[in-house]
Design an enzyme around this catalytic site. Structure first.
Site, PDB file in Angstrom:
ATOM      1  N   CYS A  44       0.717  -1.221  -0.084  1.00 32.84           N
ATOM      2  CA  CYS A  44      -0.175   0.020   0.004  1.00 32.84           C
ATOM      3  C   CYS A  44       0.738   1.263  -0.075  1.00 32.84           C
ATOM      4  O   CYS A  44       0.709   2.122  -1.160  1.00 32.84           O
ATOM      5  CB  CYS A  44      -0.880   0.000   1.370  1.00 32.84           C
ATOM      6  SG  CYS A  44      -1.794   1.371   1.441  1.00 32.84           S
ATOM      7  N   ALA A 184      -9.090  -4.133 -17.006  1.00 33.19           N
ATOM      8  CA  ALA A 184      -9.946  -3.057 -16.908  1.00 33.19           C
ATOM      9  C   ALA A 184     -10.527  -2.905 -15.216  1.00 33.19           C
ATOM     10  O   ALA A 184     -11.634  -2.692 -15.165  1.00 33.19           O
ATOM     11  CB  ALA A 184     -10.993  -2.899 -17.682  1.00 33.19           C
ATOM     12  N   ILE A 187      -6.800  -0.966 -10.787  1.00 37.23           N
ATOM     13  CA  ILE A 187      -5.467  -0.731 -10.734  1.00 37.23           C
ATOM     14  C   ILE A 187      -5.098  -0.347 -12.230  1.00 37.23           C
ATOM     15  O   ILE A 187      -4.564   0.749 -12.485  1.00 37.23           O
ATOM     16  CB  ILE A 187      -4.404  -1.795 -10.368  1.00 37.23           C
ATOM     17  CG1 ILE A 187      -4.571  -1.835  -8.980  1.00 37.23           C
ATOM     18  CG2 ILE A 187      -2.978  -1.268 -10.897  1.00 37.23           C
ATOM     19  CD1 ILE A 187      -3.705  -3.030  -8.414  1.00 37.23           C
ATOM     20  N   VAL A 240      -5.633 -11.233 -24.270  1.00 35.56           N
ATOM     21  CA  VAL A 240      -3.921 -11.263 -24.708  1.00 35.56           C
ATOM     22  C   VAL A 240      -3.585 -12.579 -24.714  1.00 35.56           C
ATOM     23  O   VAL A 240      -3.346 -13.273 -23.725  1.00 35.56           O
ATOM     24  CB  VAL A 240      -3.402 -10.178 -24.057  1.00 35.56           C
ATOM     25  CG1 VAL A 240      -1.831 -10.102 -24.466  1.00 35.56           C
ATOM     26  CG2 VAL A 240      -4.046  -8.639 -24.164  1.00 35.56           C
ATOM     27  N   MET A 322      -9.323  -7.465  -1.714  1.00 42.55           N
ATOM     28  CA  MET A 322      -8.008  -7.038  -1.349  1.00 42.55           C
ATOM     29  C   MET A 322      -7.654  -5.574  -1.202  1.00 42.55           C
ATOM     30  O   MET A 322      -7.543  -4.925  -2.285  1.00 42.55           O
ATOM     31  CB  MET A 322      -7.045  -7.885  -2.624  1.00 42.55           C
ATOM     32  CG  MET A 322      -7.510  -9.320  -2.347  1.00 42.55           C
ATOM     33  SD  MET A 322      -6.606 -10.137  -3.816  1.00 42.55           S
ATOM     34  CE  MET A 322      -4.970 -10.497  -3.113  1.00 42.55           C
ATOM     35  N   LEU A 323      -8.209  -5.112  -0.175  1.00 40.59           N
ATOM     36  CA  LEU A 323      -7.995  -3.627  -0.012  1.00 40.59           C
ATOM     37  C   LEU A 323      -7.242  -3.296   1.213  1.00 40.59           C
ATOM     38  O   LEU A 323      -7.226  -3.978   2.196  1.00 40.59           O
ATOM     39  CB  LEU A 323      -9.321  -3.167  -0.069  1.00 40.59           C
ATOM     40  CG  LEU A 323     -10.165  -2.970  -1.333  1.00 40.59           C
ATOM     41  CD1 LEU A 323     -11.555  -2.720  -1.138  1.00 40.59           C
ATOM     42  CD2 LEU A 323      -9.440  -2.274  -2.394  1.00 40.59           C
ATOM     43  N   HIS A 448     -25.024  22.803   2.273  1.00 39.51           N
ATOM     44  CA  HIS A 448     -25.333  23.248   0.820  1.00 39.51           C
ATOM     45  C   HIS A 448     -24.096  24.424   0.497  1.00 39.51           C
ATOM     46  O   HIS A 448     -23.783  25.178   1.360  1.00 39.51           O
ATOM     47  CB  HIS A 448     -26.794  23.823   0.776  1.00 39.51           C
ATOM     48  CG  HIS A 448     -26.902  24.661  -0.668  1.00 39.51           C
ATOM     49  ND1 HIS A 448     -26.884  23.923  -1.692  1.00 39.51           N
ATOM     50  CD2 HIS A 448     -26.796  25.735  -0.963  1.00 39.51           C
ATOM     51  CE1 HIS A 448     -27.220  24.615  -2.777  1.00 39.51           C
ATOM     52  NE2 HIS A 448     -27.023  25.790  -2.289  1.00 39.51           N
TER      53      HIS A 448
HETATM   54  C1  LIG Z   1      -1.039  -0.280  -7.578  1.00 37.21           C
HETATM   55  C2  LIG Z   1      -1.736  -0.410  -6.276  1.00 37.21           C
HETATM   56  C3  LIG Z   1      -2.825   0.416  -5.934  1.00 37.21           C
HETATM   57  C4  LIG Z   1      -3.547   0.214  -4.745  1.00 37.21           C
HETATM   58  N1  LIG Z   1      -4.430   1.024  -4.451  1.00 37.21           N
HETATM   59  C5  LIG Z   1      -5.155   0.823  -3.358  1.00 37.21           C
HETATM   60  C6  LIG Z   1      -6.074   1.776  -2.875  1.00 37.21           C
HETATM   61  O1  LIG Z   1      -6.163   2.981  -3.346  1.00 37.21           O
HETATM   62  N2  LIG Z   1      -7.033   1.549  -1.780  1.00 37.21           N
HETATM   63  C7  LIG Z   1      -6.694   0.252  -1.255  1.00 37.21           C
HETATM   64  O2  LIG Z   1      -7.474  -0.085  -0.160  1.00 37.21           O
HETATM   65  N3  LIG Z   1      -5.992  -0.784  -1.600  1.00 37.21           N
HETATM   66  C8  LIG Z   1      -5.208  -0.294  -2.782  1.00 37.21           C
HETATM   67  N4  LIG Z   1      -4.438  -1.481  -3.249  1.00 37.21           N
HETATM   68  C9  LIG Z   1      -4.379  -2.468  -2.280  1.00 37.21           C
HETATM   69  C10 LIG Z   1      -3.480  -2.742  -1.161  1.00 37.21           C
HETATM   70  O3  LIG Z   1      -2.228  -2.273  -1.553  1.00 37.21           O
HETATM   71  C11 LIG Z   1      -3.410  -4.025  -0.538  1.00 37.21           C
HETATM   72  O4  LIG Z   1      -4.744  -4.447  -0.393  1.00 37.21           O
HETATM   73  C12 LIG Z   1      -2.928  -3.781   0.797  1.00 37.21           C
HETATM   74  O5  LIG Z   1      -1.646  -3.175   0.672  1.00 37.21           O
HETATM   75  C13 LIG Z   1      -3.075  -5.172   1.422  1.00 37.21           C
HETATM   76  O6  LIG Z   1      -2.324  -5.067   3.103  1.00 37.21           O
HETATM   77  P1  LIG Z   1      -1.575  -6.463   3.458  1.00 37.21           P
HETATM   78  O7  LIG Z   1      -1.201  -5.803   4.911  1.00 37.21           O
HETATM   79  O8  LIG Z   1      -2.377  -7.409   3.672  1.00 37.21           O
HETATM   80  O9  LIG Z   1      -0.319  -6.529   2.520  1.00 37.21           O
HETATM   81  P2  LIG Z   1       0.786  -5.818   1.888  1.00 37.21           P
HETATM   82  O10 LIG Z   1       0.426  -4.447   1.849  1.00 37.21           O
HETATM   83  O11 LIG Z   1       1.100  -6.448   0.592  1.00 37.21           O
HETATM   84  O12 LIG Z   1       1.992  -6.149   2.658  1.00 37.21           O
HETATM   85  C14 LIG Z   1       2.711  -7.303   3.072  1.00 37.21           C
HETATM   86  C15 LIG Z   1       4.014  -7.401   3.473  1.00 37.21           C
HETATM   87  O13 LIG Z   1       4.551  -8.434   3.802  1.00 37.21           O
HETATM   88  C16 LIG Z   1       6.011  -8.237   3.511  1.00 37.21           C
HETATM   89  N5  LIG Z   1       6.308  -9.798   3.357  1.00 37.21           N
HETATM   90  C17 LIG Z   1       5.859 -10.843   2.687  1.00 37.21           C
HETATM   91  N6  LIG Z   1       6.377 -11.785   3.128  1.00 37.21           N
HETATM   92  C18 LIG Z   1       7.138 -11.685   4.198  1.00 37.21           C
HETATM   93  C19 LIG Z   1       8.200 -12.540   4.812  1.00 37.21           C
HETATM   94  N7  LIG Z   1       8.319 -13.785   4.668  1.00 37.21           N
HETATM   95  N8  LIG Z   1       8.738 -12.019   5.863  1.00 37.21           N
HETATM   96  C20 LIG Z   1       8.881 -10.558   6.125  1.00 37.21           C
HETATM   97  N9  LIG Z   1       8.026  -9.663   5.199  1.00 37.21           N
HETATM   98  C21 LIG Z   1       7.069 -10.257   4.215  1.00 37.21           C
HETATM   99  C22 LIG Z   1       6.087  -7.730   2.116  1.00 37.21           C
HETATM  100  O14 LIG Z   1       7.075  -7.354   1.882  1.00 37.21           O
HETATM  101  C23 LIG Z   1       4.816  -6.547   2.302  1.00 37.21           C
HETATM  102  O15 LIG Z   1       5.527  -5.331   2.702  1.00 37.21           O
HETATM  103  C24 LIG Z   1      -3.467  -1.090  -4.212  1.00 37.21           C
HETATM  104  C25 LIG Z   1      -2.201  -2.048  -4.849  1.00 37.21           C
HETATM  105  C26 LIG Z   1      -1.674  -1.607  -5.894  1.00 37.21           C
HETATM  106  C27 LIG Z   1      -0.774  -2.805  -6.327  1.00 37.21           C
END
Ligand SMILES: Cc1cc2nc3c(=O)[nH]c(=O)nc-3n(C[C@H](O)[C@H](O)[C@H](O)COP(=O)(O)OP(=O)(O)OC[C@H]3O[C@@H](n4cnc5c(N)ncnc54)[C@H](O)[C@@H]3O)c2cc1C
Length: 469
Positions: A44, A184, A187, A240, A322-323, A448
């Protein structure tokens, strides 16, 4: 004997993991968070929500200056783009925010262990330290918050230069002449908008016959029309099947999804944005016997505990939207349930927002889902063309759509395309959390002139009594 003893070790420092760690520490648990990427904040903050929103904002200002300032009577001469400066600003925003989490860890006495974690056995986390060497942490409970990664597309290998994932699309060093976005979804449309506003000719190729497949279909259609007016091209019901990199760009092979003659599409850059999949590599979950579903998500119960006692999971690596905000709520609920509280999250009420302009936002059931479930519902709609704030600002594209139960009037879903849709949706989420009705929204006094008045009017329209249309 393990080096250090903890009540909770969280693996992964994304919005799920870091929030869970802070909440657990607030509740008195001795907590460590293991993160391997060298910065907290996960996908994120580092390569997701935050950098994409920084670029969306910068590109929007550029598009405004080049396309819309004139209608406000503002003349701009010598407008230019300094992409390096735009990227540097984005990087600065990311650095400040990830650093902010380190501060929060210190404030809450969460130990930040920099390295990649694995689970040799329940109760033990082995960390391959970023600076070299290993450390073993002993933990009463382990919380897996390792997030997700881009789903690869067979036949279209990414190199993060010509064929990129979202991570590469956030760091291109020049504006491509042509860009093809595969997928589409949220992201794809956000990153496609960024590069289109900066001057790229963007074509979005989508397997399905509609964009934003998880959102309300009517809102999806309007979104496609509005983004089309902004210059994005769409090739729907198209798959694709291959990509060839060359000196002068990439040649993609496309086919109708339903089958048919193949065609080629030449482009400078390809963004593969067909979705994300859970990331749990290297943790040793298979060896531990942690149950996963057929898509690789860790299966958990209402306490977020996996099939192995003492091992929990939250965020993108478990089923559900997945947010980032869902991952955060998972983290809070998981930590609180570990201390005996009965906290709860309702995945039906997780709002989804697409930060294009106008924004697209939705919560609860779509009209298609209600039809499929055989629910009797009423619809109220109100267009932003009839909202005085939208007219004074000059952002009249879009509509608010409120879906309410026909008998009880309870709000079942709200779907918006329009200016600040993500922010104005928040009141609807609150109303729905309280089991409120369209009448509740309609009777609430809204400032308003405000964009939120469109929500009130759409709620009035559920009962056929909107005032301003
Ligand atoms: C381009 C893009 C835009 C996005 N925009 C939005 C948005 O606007 N709003 C929204 O709600 N969501 C958005 N998302 C989705 C959002 O980023 C994810 O849903 C969110 O980050 C999930 O959080 P998480 O903590 O589950 O995992 P993550 O944020 O993926 O964090 C997991 C972390 O675990 C670490 N890790 C993995 N394995 C290990 C290990 N074995 N040991 C130590 N560390 C480890 C990784 O390095 C990572 O830093 C977006 C995603 C992308 C790719």
């Amino acid at each position: 004997m393990s080096d250090k003893q903890y009540d909770l070790v969280v693996i992964g420092g994304g919005p799920g993991g870091y929030v869970a760690a802070i909440r657990a520490a607030q509740l008195g648990m001795k907590t460590a968070c293991v993160e391997g990427r060298g910065a907290l904040g996960g996908t994120c903050l580092n390569v997701g929500c935050i950098p994409s929103k920084a670029l969306l904002q910068s590109s929007e200002k550029y598009a405004d200056a080049s396309r819309h300032f004139a209608e406000h009577g503002i003349k701009v001469e010598g407008l230019g783009l300094d992409l390096a400066a735009m990227m540097a600003r984005k990087d600065k925003v990311v650095k400040e925010l990830t650093g902010g989490i380190e501060f929060l860890f210190k404030k809450n006495k969460v130990d930040y262990v920099k390295g990649w974690g694995s689970i040799p056995a329940a109760g033990s986390v082995k960390v391959k330290l970023v600076g070299g060497g290993e450390e073993t942490l002993s933990a009463k409970r382990i919380l897996i918050a390792t997030g997700s990664e881009s789903t690869p597309l067979p036949g279209v290998a990414t190199d993060e230069k010509q064929i990129v994932t979202s991570t590469g699309a956030l760091a291109l060093d020049k504006v491509p002449g042509k860009m093809v976005v595969i997928g589409a979804g949220v992201i794809g449309l956000e990153m496609g908008s960024v590069w289109s506003r900066l001057g790229a000719e963007v074509t979005v190729v989508e397997f399905l016959d509609r964009i934003l497949p998880t959102m309300d279909a009517e809102i999806g259609k309007q979104t496609q029309r509005i983004l089309g007016k902004q210059g994005l091209k769409f090739k729907l019901a198209t798959k694709v099947t291959g990509a060839k990199n060359g000196k002068n760009g990439v040649t993609l092979t496309l086919e109708p999804s339903a089958g048919g003659a193949a065609e080629e599409l030449k482009t400078d850059v390809v963004l593969v944005a067909i979705g994300r999949r859970p990331y749990t590599e290297g943790l040793g979950l298979k060896e531990l016997g942690v149950a996963m579903n057929n898509r690789g998500f860790v299966q958990v119960d209402e306490n977020f505990e996996s099939s192995v006692k003492g091992i929990y999971a939250i965020g993108d690596c478990i089923p559900g939207p997945m947010l980032a905000h869902k991952a955060e709520e998972d983290g809070v609920v998981a930590a609180e349930r570990m201390t005996g509280q009965k906290s709860h999250i309702d995945y039906n009420l997780v709002p989804g927002v697409v930060y294009t302009w106008p924004e697209v936002a939705g919560v609860g059931k779509t009209e298609e889902q209600l039809k499929e479930a055989g629910v009797d519902y009423k619809v109220g709609k109100f267009p932003f063309t009839a909202n005085s704030r939208a007219r004074s600002v000059g952002d009249t594209d879009g509509v608010v759509k409120v879906l309410a139960d026909k008998r009880s009037d309870r709000v079942l879903g709200v779907h918006i395309i329009g200016p600040l849709a993500g922010d104005i949706l928040a009141e609807c989420v609150t109303v729905m959390e309280f089991g409120g009705t369209a009448e509740d929204i309609a009777r609430t006094c809204h400032a308003h002139p405000s964009m939120g008045e469109s929500v009130k009017e759409a709620a009035l329209a559920v009962d056929g009594r909107a005032i301003h249309i």
